[in-house]
Structures are given as C-alpha cells and as structure tokens.
Design a protein around this motif. Structure first.
Motif, PDB file in Angstrom:
ATOM      1  N   VAL A  29       0.841  -1.130  -0.031  1.00 33.90           N
ATOM      2  CA  VAL A  29      -0.160   0.051  -0.057  1.00 33.90           C
ATOM      3  C   VAL A  29       0.863   1.223   0.139  1.00 33.90           C
ATOM      4  O   VAL A  29       1.971   1.225   0.388  1.00 33.90           O
ATOM      5  CB  VAL A  29      -1.128   0.100   1.330  1.00 33.90           C
ATOM      6  N   LYS A  39       1.355  -4.939   2.889  1.00 32.33           N
ATOM      7  CA  LYS A  39      -0.003  -4.580   3.705  1.00 32.33           C
ATOM      8  C   LYS A  39       0.221  -5.558   5.146  1.00 32.33           C
ATOM      9  O   LYS A  39      -0.334  -5.136   6.024  1.00 32.33           O
ATOM     10  CB  LYS A  39      -1.135  -5.327   2.891  1.00 32.33           C
ATOM     11  N   ASN A 180      -5.831   7.472   6.789  1.00 32.71           N
ATOM     12  CA  ASN A 180      -6.660   7.117   5.714  1.00 32.71           C
ATOM     13  C   ASN A 180      -7.613   5.932   6.036  1.00 32.71           C
ATOM     14  O   ASN A 180      -8.235   5.310   5.174  1.00 32.71           O
ATOM     15  CB  ASN A 180      -5.816   6.611   4.611  1.00 32.71           C
ATOM     16  N   ASN A 182      -7.118   2.917   6.945  1.00 31.54           N
ATOM     17  CA  ASN A 182      -6.823   1.860   6.402  1.00 31.54           C
ATOM     18  C   ASN A 182      -6.125   0.809   7.445  1.00 31.54           C
ATOM     19  O   ASN A 182      -5.533  -0.209   7.053  1.00 31.54           O
ATOM     20  CB  ASN A 182      -5.806   1.837   5.255  1.00 31.54           C
ATOM     21  N   GLU A 202      -8.234  -5.160   0.183  1.00 25.26           N
ATOM     22  CA  GLU A 202      -7.256  -4.537  -1.202  1.00 25.26           C
ATOM     23  C   GLU A 202      -6.480  -3.216  -0.395  1.00 25.26           C
ATOM     24  O   GLU A 202      -5.527  -3.028  -0.774  1.00 25.26           O
ATOM     25  CB  GLU A 202      -8.158  -3.982  -1.940  1.00 25.26           C
ATOM     26  N   ASP A 203      -7.193  -2.555   0.729  1.00 23.93           N
ATOM     27  CA  ASP A 203      -6.677  -1.478   1.268  1.00 23.93           C
ATOM     28  C   ASP A 203      -5.840  -1.744   2.779  1.00 23.93           C
ATOM     29  O   ASP A 203      -5.358  -0.776   3.219  1.00 23.93           O
ATOM     30  CB  ASP A 203      -7.375  -0.316   1.376  1.00 23.93           C
TER      31      ASP A 203
END
Length: 246
Positions: A29, A39, A180, A182, A202-203
C-alpha cells in the motif's frame, strides 16, 4: 493570468493521471510518492517461493548484474548473465529454516513453515540477513515481471527496490494508514492464529500487537520507548515486512 492558471490546472491534471498509471508494487500500500509498504508481514508461502527459486534461478551475481540496467533492458540481458550454482547453493543453505524451535506444545517451526494449513501465516524466526536476501530476491522478481509486461501494457512501470523499513518509515506508514482509515489492528500474539489471507483486503494495513523485528541485529531502534520492559518482543515470534522504493 488566465493562461497561467489554465497551465497550472493542466499540469496538476497530468500529474494525477500519471500517478494513476504507475503500478502499485505487488502486496503493498502507498505511504507517499516514493514509498510503498507491505500490507502485512511476509508469509510462509512467499518465503517458500524464495527458497525454491534460489535453488536454481537466483543468486547475488545475477542480482548485482540487474541493478544497473534500465527496466526495459532487464529481461533481454538475462541470457548473457550466467547463474552460479555454487553461489546459489551457498545462499540456499543460509536461508532455509533448520530450527526445531517450538511454536506451540504440538507444533515446531518446520511443521508450521511447510504445512499448507499455515501457508498464509507470518514466517517466523528470520534473521535480518535472511530478510535482506529475501528483499533483494523480491526486487529482482518484480522488476523482471514488469520488464516482460512493459512493451504490451499501457500502464507505466518504474524500477523498484524492496528493502527492510527503518523505524521512522514504519512509524510513518502506521500514521498514514491510520489517517486514511486503512489501519487494521490485530491482537493475536501467536503466529498460529494469524491467517493473513483472511485478514487482508485491498487496502488494509495490518498492524500486529507484537512489534515487528528480525531475530538478529534488529532493524528498529533498541532504545525506542516502545521496546522497554514488557513491550520487548518474544524472539520466538518475530516477523518482518518489506518497504518498496520507487
């Protein structure tokens, strides 16, 4: 003045579009314009691929030969760089896990590392030297992959470099991901309970309750307040992840 303002708008529009075209390095990321981070920790299946490829396909001679080449020329140059079987064997003997260390009462590190049930769990007991070799190998594999795609793909690729993060970079990543929304905090302490495939999306940026280090010459500052007293990590369960420079 109107012309100047229009030029600025065009410039920013182009910059945003260009940024979208740059491929995100696999498994990472974005931290900022030049840094990406994994990640989650490197898992067993990634490290197993590393050990398998080193047997026949990678060594430091090849790594050094690729560093000076432009991305579009890497793939073409491979046939002119012979592999060194003796060096590959030497590296392989360094990176394989030969410990009989216990992870639980019934599971030792070799079973945990090799069993399919734990393939997406964090690799454990890795020294800093082994982690550095993994980063070098991963750098070459991704650059080779992108060099093959660059001619037939409309996306823009840049040459990248994987390495271990500094303490400051890791803290910056945590702060950025938290801002963010995340950041995924995970409280399990045992690697047996950490199935990264189930945790990742995904994030998500997975932050574990155990500080991330390698088992020798630790990467982060020993004098950090986070490492005093009971916060110091158990050497049995020490993970690592890579940062990627573009």
């Amino acid at each position: 003045m109107k012309y100047y303002f229009t030029t600025i708008l065009i410039f920013f529009a182009f910059a945003i579009q260009a940024q979208k075209l740059f491929e995100t390095p696999p498994g990472t990321v974005r931290v900022n314009d030049s840094l990406y981070i994994d990640k989650g920790p490197v898992d067993n299946i990634m490290y197993l691929e590393f050990t398998d490829k080193v047997k026949d396909l990678w060594n430091l001679t090849l790594h050094d030969s690729l560093k000076s080449l432009e991305l579009e020329n890497i793939n073409k140059s491979l046939s002119s760089h012979s592999l060194n079987p003796e060096q590959s064997k030497e590296i392989y003997n360094k990176i394989i896990l030969a410990k009989n260390q216990k992870i639980s009462d019934s599971i030792n590190i070799l079973y945990y590392f090799n069993h399919p049930e734990y393939q997406y769990h964090p690799v454990v007991g890795i020294s800093k030297d082994r982690a550095r070799l993994f980063c070098q190998w991963r750098t070459d594999m991704v650059n080779l992959k992108w060099s093959k795609e660059i001619k037939d793909d409309k996306r823009k690729y840049k040459k990248i470099k994987y390495r271990l993060p500094t303490y400051e970079e890791f803290e910056l990543a945590k702060k950025t991901m938290e801002e963010n929304n995340n950041l995924l905090l995970v409280n399990q302490n045992s690697p047996i309970d950490l199935d990264l495939k189930k945790l990742l999306n995904e994030d998500n940026f997975i932050l574990l309750s155990i500080p991330e280090f390698t088992t020798s010459n630790r990467n982060f500052k020993e004098d950090s307040p986070k490492l005093k007293n009971t916060d110091k990590p158990n050497d049995d369960y020490i993970f690592f992840r890579c940062i990627c420079e573009i």
